[in-house]
Design an enzyme around this catalytic site. Sequence first.
Site, short mmCIF file in Angstrom:
data_model
loop_
_atom_site.label_atom_id
_atom_site.label_comp_id
_atom_site.label_asym_id
_atom_site.label_seq_id
_atom_site.Cartn_x
_atom_site.Cartn_y
_atom_site.Cartn_z
N TYR A 114 0.11 4.78 5.05
CA TYR A 114 0.65 3.39 5.14
C TYR A 114 1.54 2.50 4.83
CZ TYR A 114 -2.46 -0.94 2.44
OH TYR A 114 -2.91 -2.13 2.31
N LYS A 128 2.26 -0.42 7.56
CA LYS A 128 2.25 -2.40 7.49
C LYS A 128 3.04 -2.86 7.38
CE LYS A 128 -1.98 -2.86 5.78
NZ LYS A 128 -3.58 -3.62 6.49
#
Length: 273
Positions: free
Chosen positions: A174, A178
């Site tokens: 993740y 991002k």
Amino acid sequence: MDITGNAVVFGGGGGIGRSTALLFSQSGASAVVIADLNLEAAESAAAEAKRVATNPNCRVEALRVDVAVQDSVDSVFQHVTTSIGRIDYCINCAGFPVKTARPTADADVDEFFRVQDINLRGTFFVVRAACAIMRSQKLIPNLAAFPERGSTRGAIVTLGSVLSFGASPYLVQYTTSKHAVLGLTKTAALDHVKDGIRVNCVCSTWVDTNMTKQVCEDVPGLEAILVPSVPMGRIAKAEEIADAIVFLSSPRASFVTGCPFIIDGGTSLSSNR
């Protein structure tokens, strides 16, 4: 917030995307197109957006899209430009939840690349196509009454995270995606600022959505640390993130581009998270 044009919201069937689509409709948009992998969810959001529309002529449509597939993304844009015309606001809220939380050495390879497919490739496909379309659109004033505030061909907002700046243990898939989304946003903003296109990134912490609930179920112990990690003592509501997205899309943010807009209840203020 002077929302008068046409909005396309990817990932608009639920969570932040749904709240954003509804707010565009409530704010006076001429058209709101809601695209989601789950067509039934998109249709439900579209029906609600139509009910709350303040512009009596607001056109609302629901489409299916898989943001990880370029042809699927391009087909949405082709439909919108043919059916509705100009795209004034493009938002990408499509995302993929973390299923496993492990140290990098033990990270699931398939999950790592699946997260990149949705969060990064999907954002790239959306931003790339939106920029290509918007730069050919007519340049119009941001605010007709204030010509000194410049002109626009469109505004794009991506979804980053507080993890676009830092890192969190066990979330390499993740965090990597991002960080990349923010870099993509900044580059697109620089590349197309002279075209009259603004590109910004909303970077939130945990938000009260079904996706967050699912992550808490999949990652043992996570729920117990979420609220204590936020100085404000709660996680964000989807509507609060939508407020920022629509503001950044609007001419009220006419001098804002390449901006990582942090919404985290003070979480990033402390190094002891």
